[in-house]
Structure formats: structure tokens, C-alpha cells
Design a protein around this motif. Sequence first.
Motif, short mmCIF file in Angstrom:
data_model
loop_
_atom_site.label_atom_id
_atom_site.label_comp_id
_atom_site.label_asym_id
_atom_site.label_seq_id
_atom_site.Cartn_x
_atom_site.Cartn_y
_atom_site.Cartn_z
N LYS A 81 -14.41 12.77 -21.97
CA LYS A 81 -13.59 11.95 -22.87
C LYS A 81 -12.63 12.86 -23.63
N PRO A 82 -11.54 12.29 -24.19
CA PRO A 82 -10.58 13.15 -24.90
C PRO A 82 -11.14 13.68 -26.22
N HIS A 83 -11.06 15.00 -26.41
CA HIS A 83 -11.50 15.62 -27.66
C HIS A 83 -10.39 16.57 -28.11
N ALA B 107 -7.69 21.91 -28.08
CA ALA B 107 -6.86 22.93 -28.73
C ALA B 107 -7.58 24.28 -28.77
N ILE B 108 -8.89 24.27 -28.99
CA ILE B 108 -9.65 25.53 -28.99
C ILE B 108 -9.62 26.13 -27.59
#
Length: 214
Positions: free
Chosen positions: A79-81, A86-87
Amino acid sequence: MDELKTLIDGYKRFYKKFFEEQKELDKNLFIKPQTPKFLVISCCDSRVNPSQIMDTKPGDIFVIRNVANLVPTNESDGKPHSVGAAIEFAVKHLRVKHIIVLGHSQCGGIRALMEGKHSGDEYDFIDPWMDIAKKARENVLKDHKDKSFKDQCSYCEKASIKISLNNLMAFPWVKQKCESGELNIHGWYFDMETGSLLSKQGETFLPVDKLLLK
Ligand SMILES: [Zn+2]
């Protein structure tokens, strides 16, 4: 529309500085690929802008901002996190050398966490988000139950940094790079009342200048 004038005037100063006055030097900053050495994870608070606090130039720091500067647990569930993405980009692609979780005093997110669950439909998103740091709240209520609410919030702001640092290390590629010495992770804390910038050293927070003496 008058409110927007501050932003548009600010943009004009930025354009003058980076695209007119120092054309050759700084234009490269925006044309070449970015190569920041630092990833800073800070709060959305309008007073905790890492570029401003550390007086950095464009290209110096890669920044993630969210409520209470939290790093969620590693959930690779397809799922989108946004924070994980970004990390991952900063560590795997940009190969940053340092990750700094930058907490701060008087954090509204931490205050909401310390207040406990909000009833009704006042907040749909803040409570579940702040659950990331619920362990910090539990520990503060246990270890500092006699302290004032303000002090408890301050302890919780610092304890939640520790949770984010632990969650960072749960990403296997972060852990691996830390172990090989390619990456260092830090917990910093900006005290808005005094303007002090502190760094987590063991269980305590000391002025960042001390890091340079090592
Ligand atoms: Zn905050």
C-alpha cells in the motif's frame, strides 16, 4: 488575497538571490541532480522549518515533514506509504550519510497524543497517526505521572524521537547501512522557547555543539 503577498514577495527575493545575482554558482544547484547528504524528518509546525533552523541552501537537505516528525513502522504491504517511500528514496537512491529526526518543544501532535483519544468526529486522522508514538505516552504516564502536563508533553516529545529512531532501524536497508558505517541516524530536538538545538546522546539530550567536540 493580501495574505498571499508575503509569499509572493518572498518568492521574488528567492528568485533574485538564486536566479539573478548568483546565476552561475547557484543555477547549477537546480539543474544538476540533487546530492543532499542529510535526510531530516521534522514536524509540520510552521516554526520548525529545518532549512531555516540550520540555515541550509537548496540541495543541502532532503526533508520529510509530518505531524510530530514520526517514522511509522516498516509496513511493506504494497500500500502507499509516503514516509517509507521518501526514506527509501533518500537512503537507496540519494545515499544520504545522515538521517536526523528533528523533534521540537510545544508540539501540537504530541499534545494531542498526551491528551488521549479524542471523542466525536473532531479528528479523523490525528489520533490514528499519533498511535505510532503511543508507547512514548504510556512510558511518560508511568515514569513521570507526578509531573505537570507541560512537562509530560516535553518528555513525550523526546521519547517519541526514540520510537522513530527504532522504527528507522526496522527498515533492513537502514540497519544494514548503519552497521556498515555508511549511514548514521540522529535524534535532535529544537527547544522553541530558548532556541536551543539539542542532540540525543544516550538517554539524554545535549547541545548539538557537543557533537563537534568528539
Ligand atoms: Zn510538532
